[in-house]
Design a protein around this motif. Structure first.
Motif, PDB file in Angstrom:
ATOM      1  N   SER A 105       0.731  -1.025  -0.031  1.00 48.24           N
ATOM      2  CA  SER A 105       0.116   0.027  -0.026  1.00 48.24           C
ATOM      3  C   SER A 105       0.929   1.323  -0.135  1.00 48.24           C
ATOM      4  O   SER A 105       0.171   2.254  -0.027  1.00 48.24           O
ATOM      5  CB  SER A 105      -0.896   0.063   1.230  1.00 48.24           C
ATOM      6  N   GLY A 106       2.203   1.030   0.268  1.00 45.76           N
ATOM      7  CA  GLY A 106       3.017   2.380   0.584  1.00 45.76           C
ATOM      8  C   GLY A 106       2.656   3.012   1.629  1.00 45.76           C
ATOM      9  O   GLY A 106       2.914   4.365   1.826  1.00 45.76           O
ATOM     10  N   ASN A 107       1.799   2.419   2.595  1.00 43.13           N
ATOM     11  CA  ASN A 107       1.575   2.969   4.014  1.00 43.13           C
ATOM     12  C   ASN A 107       1.790   2.426   5.076  1.00 43.13           C
ATOM     13  O   ASN A 107       1.537   1.164   5.052  1.00 43.13           O
ATOM     14  CB  ASN A 107       0.174   3.326   3.844  1.00 43.13           C
ATOM     15  N   ASP A 108       2.207   2.805   6.168  1.00 43.36           N
ATOM     16  CA  ASP A 108       2.820   2.077   7.362  1.00 43.36           C
ATOM     17  C   ASP A 108       1.725   1.797   8.341  1.00 43.36           C
ATOM     18  O   ASP A 108       2.075   1.365   9.434  1.00 43.36           O
ATOM     19  CB  ASP A 108       4.002   2.779   7.973  1.00 43.36           C
ATOM     20  N   ARG A 109       0.459   2.378   7.954  1.00 47.59           N
ATOM     21  CA  ARG A 109      -0.695   2.309   8.899  1.00 47.59           C
ATOM     22  C   ARG A 109      -0.712   0.695   9.283  1.00 47.59           C
ATOM     23  O   ARG A 109      -1.252   0.457  10.476  1.00 47.59           O
ATOM     24  CB  ARG A 109      -1.958   2.722   8.218  1.00 47.59           C
ATOM     25  N   TYR A 110      -0.502  -0.202   8.491  1.00 47.66           N
ATOM     26  CA  TYR A 110      -0.632  -1.723   8.922  1.00 47.66           C
ATOM     27  C   TYR A 110       0.121  -1.874   9.918  1.00 47.66           C
ATOM     28  O   TYR A 110      -0.039  -2.881  10.867  1.00 47.66           O
ATOM     29  CB  TYR A 110      -0.357  -2.437   7.677  1.00 47.66           C
ATOM     30  N   THR A 169       6.471   1.392 -11.847  1.00 46.95           N
ATOM     31  CA  THR A 169       6.784   0.666 -13.194  1.00 46.95           C
ATOM     32  C   THR A 169       6.285  -0.727 -13.068  1.00 46.95           C
ATOM     33  O   THR A 169       5.954  -1.251 -14.281  1.00 46.95           O
ATOM     34  CB  THR A 169       7.950   0.813 -13.785  1.00 46.95           C
ATOM     35  N   GLY A 170       6.420  -1.555 -11.934  1.00 46.22           N
ATOM     36  CA  GLY A 170       6.408  -2.928 -11.984  1.00 46.22           C
ATOM     37  C   GLY A 170       7.530  -4.015 -12.219  1.00 46.22           C
ATOM     38  O   GLY A 170       7.637  -4.872 -12.388  1.00 46.22           O
ATOM     39  N   LYS A 171       8.498  -2.975 -12.897  1.00 50.17           N
ATOM     40  CA  LYS A 171       9.842  -3.876 -13.179  1.00 50.17           C
ATOM     41  C   LYS A 171      10.452  -4.402 -12.110  1.00 50.17           C
ATOM     42  O   LYS A 171      10.768  -3.511 -10.877  1.00 50.17           O
ATOM     43  CB  LYS A 171      10.676  -3.025 -14.047  1.00 50.17           C
ATOM     44  N   ALA A 172      11.171  -5.618 -12.154  1.00 47.26           N
ATOM     45  CA  ALA A 172      12.114  -6.052 -11.111  1.00 47.26           C
ATOM     46  C   ALA A 172      13.359  -5.230 -10.921  1.00 47.26           C
ATOM     47  O   ALA A 172      13.826  -4.556 -11.818  1.00 47.26           O
ATOM     48  CB  ALA A 172      12.395  -7.481 -11.588  1.00 47.26           C
ATOM     49  N   VAL A 173      13.735  -4.943  -9.480  1.00 45.26           N
ATOM     50  CA  VAL A 173      14.901  -4.370  -9.315  1.00 45.26           C
ATOM     51  C   VAL A 173      16.155  -5.282  -9.648  1.00 45.26           C
ATOM     52  O   VAL A 173      16.121  -6.388  -9.251  1.00 45.26           O
ATOM     53  CB  VAL A 173      15.038  -4.080  -7.941  1.00 45.26           C
ATOM     54  N   ALA A 174      17.257  -4.615 -10.270  1.00 41.36           N
ATOM     55  CA  ALA A 174      18.172  -5.746 -10.511  1.00 41.36           C
ATOM     56  C   ALA A 174      19.142  -6.440  -9.547  1.00 41.36           C
ATOM     57  O   ALA A 174      19.175  -7.568  -9.522  1.00 41.36           O
ATOM     58  CB  ALA A 174      19.090  -5.171 -11.712  1.00 41.36           C
ATOM     59  N   SER A 175      19.262  -5.305  -8.657  1.00 42.78           N
ATOM     60  CA  SER A 175      20.250  -6.003  -7.669  1.00 42.78           C
ATOM     61  C   SER A 175      19.437  -6.422  -6.504  1.00 42.78           C
ATOM     62  O   SER A 175      18.762  -5.684  -5.801  1.00 42.78           O
ATOM     63  CB  SER A 175      21.364  -4.807  -7.168  1.00 42.78           C
ATOM     64  N   GLN A 176      19.512  -7.662  -6.125  1.00 47.47           N
ATOM     65  CA  GLN A 176      18.841  -8.231  -4.946  1.00 47.47           C
ATOM     66  C   GLN A 176      19.826  -9.079  -4.193  1.00 47.47           C
ATOM     67  O   GLN A 176      20.700  -9.814  -4.800  1.00 47.47           O
ATOM     68  CB  GLN A 176      17.629  -9.045  -5.113  1.00 47.47           C
ATOM     69  N   PRO A 177      19.957  -9.334  -2.923  1.00 50.17           N
ATOM     70  CA  PRO A 177      21.074 -10.044  -2.199  1.00 50.17           C
ATOM     71  C   PRO A 177      20.778 -11.522  -2.621  1.00 50.17           C
ATOM     72  O   PRO A 177      19.588 -11.902  -2.584  1.00 50.17           O
ATOM     73  CB  PRO A 177      20.447  -9.381  -0.645  1.00 50.17           C
ATOM     74  N   ASP A 178      21.819 -12.331  -2.659  1.00 47.19           N
ATOM     75  CA  ASP A 178      21.621 -13.693  -2.992  1.00 47.19           C
ATOM     76  C   ASP A 178      21.028 -14.405  -1.986  1.00 47.19           C
ATOM     77  O   ASP A 178      20.316 -15.262  -2.250  1.00 47.19           O
ATOM     78  CB  ASP A 178      23.194 -14.246  -3.277  1.00 47.19           C
ATOM     79  N   TRP A 179      21.052 -14.212  -0.672  1.00 51.18           N
ATOM     80  CA  TRP A 179      20.537 -14.856   0.340  1.00 51.18           C
ATOM     81  C   TRP A 179      19.146 -14.787   0.425  1.00 51.18           C
ATOM     82  O   TRP A 179      18.543 -15.756   1.121  1.00 51.18           O
ATOM     83  CB  TRP A 179      21.081 -14.342   1.894  1.00 51.18           C
ATOM     84  N   THR A 211       9.715   1.885   0.755  1.00 50.05           N
ATOM     85  CA  THR A 211       8.713   2.782   0.266  1.00 50.05           C
ATOM     86  C   THR A 211       9.189   4.061  -0.134  1.00 50.05           C
ATOM     87  O   THR A 211       8.804   4.561  -1.343  1.00 50.05           O
ATOM     88  CB  THR A 211       7.668   2.885   1.191  1.00 50.05           C
ATOM     89  N   GLU A 212      10.193   4.578   0.536  1.00 49.16           N
ATOM     90  CA  GLU A 212      10.902   5.872  -0.087  1.00 49.16           C
ATOM     91  C   GLU A 212      11.570   5.709  -1.333  1.00 49.16           C
ATOM     92  O   GLU A 212      11.768   6.811  -1.893  1.00 49.16           O
ATOM     93  CB  GLU A 212      11.846   6.340   1.202  1.00 49.16           C
ATOM     94  N   GLU A 213      12.123   4.492  -1.657  1.00 54.13           N
ATOM     95  CA  GLU A 213      12.511   4.326  -2.866  1.00 54.13           C
ATOM     96  C   GLU A 213      11.489   3.676  -4.011  1.00 54.13           C
ATOM     97  O   GLU A 213      12.120   3.296  -4.968  1.00 54.13           O
ATOM     98  CB  GLU A 213      13.659   3.140  -2.776  1.00 54.13           C
ATOM     99  N   ASP A 214      10.395   3.844  -3.583  1.00 55.71           N
ATOM    100  CA  ASP A 214       9.165   3.395  -4.326  1.00 55.71           C
ATOM    101  C   ASP A 214       9.525   1.887  -4.812  1.00 55.71           C
ATOM    102  O   ASP A 214       9.053   1.505  -5.669  1.00 55.71           O
ATOM    103  CB  ASP A 214       9.027   4.396  -5.863  1.00 55.71           C
ATOM    104  N   ILE A 269      10.367  -5.258  -6.820  1.00 55.77           N
ATOM    105  CA  ILE A 269       9.953  -4.319  -7.958  1.00 55.77           C
ATOM    106  C   ILE A 269       9.640  -3.062  -7.649  1.00 55.77           C
ATOM    107  O   ILE A 269       9.519  -2.599  -6.511  1.00 55.77           O
ATOM    108  CB  ILE A 269       8.578  -4.952  -8.606  1.00 55.77           C
ATOM    109  N   SER A 270       9.576  -2.114  -8.791  1.00 56.27           N
ATOM    110  CA  SER A 270       9.221  -0.685  -8.709  1.00 56.27           C
ATOM    111  C   SER A 270       7.909  -0.461  -8.343  1.00 56.27           C
ATOM    112  O   SER A 270       7.059  -1.159  -9.235  1.00 56.27           O
ATOM    113  CB  SER A 270       9.851  -0.015  -9.994  1.00 56.27           C
ATOM    114  N   ALA A 271       7.347   0.029  -7.579  1.00 59.11           N
ATOM    115  CA  ALA A 271       5.861   0.400  -7.327  1.00 59.11           C
ATOM    116  C   ALA A 271       5.471   0.996  -8.429  1.00 59.11           C
ATOM    117  O   ALA A 271       4.104   0.845  -8.565  1.00 59.11           O
ATOM    118  CB  ALA A 271       5.449   0.749  -6.205  1.00 59.11           C
TER     119      ALA A 271
END
Length: 198
Positions: free
Chosen positions: A85-90, A155-165, A112-115, A151-153
């Motif tokens: 939701s992009g909202n911390d109310r939960y 564009t829906g595109k996956a972020v390239a750099s994700q930790p291997d673990w 969320t600040e990085e969308d 992913i980008s909230a």
């Protein structure tokens, strides 16, 4: 990330106080629970929850379902709903101590600040109360996010750099303390990159 340690001095030394009450979380309403006319009996087996339009959560409940397991499942569900939701109310309905509040909110805000948000299906399994001493408890869950992508909230595109673990199951633990009011509140979160398989 930090490796899980043996209950880190079990959160607090056991002490005298009122009789222990069962954990009763302030659950975040979901479509399935909101439509319910009354309390349901906890059951074992898989439970599927949609935490957003792009993410599903599958919780594999054990046969003996200790109410304390909700400490880890409620946090995971609320944090992913906050991302979706992009909202911390939960997060506001979780029982958190100050240190737990900082960790939970900082993690959600960083994404969320990085969308950023998540897409896919997460599986929580092998839920267990790892240790309980007096007013301290450690609750563990295996987290399988191998079918999840950041992913980008927008564009829906996956972020390239994700930790291997996160490409293999990992252990998530919550350390909680029971207050004099009988409520269990999360004090800290721990992760172990090698704690779960399967």
């Amino acid at each position: 990330m930090r490796r899980v340690m043996a209950l880190v001095a079990i959160v607090i030394v056991a002490g005298c106080g009122q009789a222990e009450r069962p954990y009763a979380p302030q659950q975040v309403p979901s479509p399935s629970t909101a439509a319910s006319s009354g309390p349901s009996t906890p059951t074992s087996g898989p439970e599927t929850d949609t935490t957003g339009s792009r993410h599903r959560l599958v919780i594999e409940w054990p046969q003996d379902r200790d109410p304390l397991l909700n400490l880890v499942t409620d946090f995971y569900r609320a944090s992913r709903k906050a991302l979706a939701s992009g909202n911390d109310r939960y997060l506001q309905d979780l029982d958190l101590e100050l240190s737990g509040v900082r960790e939970a909110y900082d993690w959600v805000h960083k994404l969320t600040e990085e969308d950023l948000t998540v897409k896919g299906t997460t599986r929580l399994y092998n839920l267990r109360v790892a240790e309980k001493v007096g007013k301290g408890v450690q609750v563990n869950a295996c987290v399988d996010e191998t079918k999840v992508r950041v992913i980008s909230a927008r564009t829906g595109k996956a972020v390239a750099s994700q930790p291997d673990w996160v490409r293999r199951p990992y252990l998530q633990a919550v350390l909680a303390h029971r207050g004099d009011d009988g409520v269990w509140r999360i004090r800290a979160f721990l992760y172990d990159q090698k704690g779960c398989t399967g």
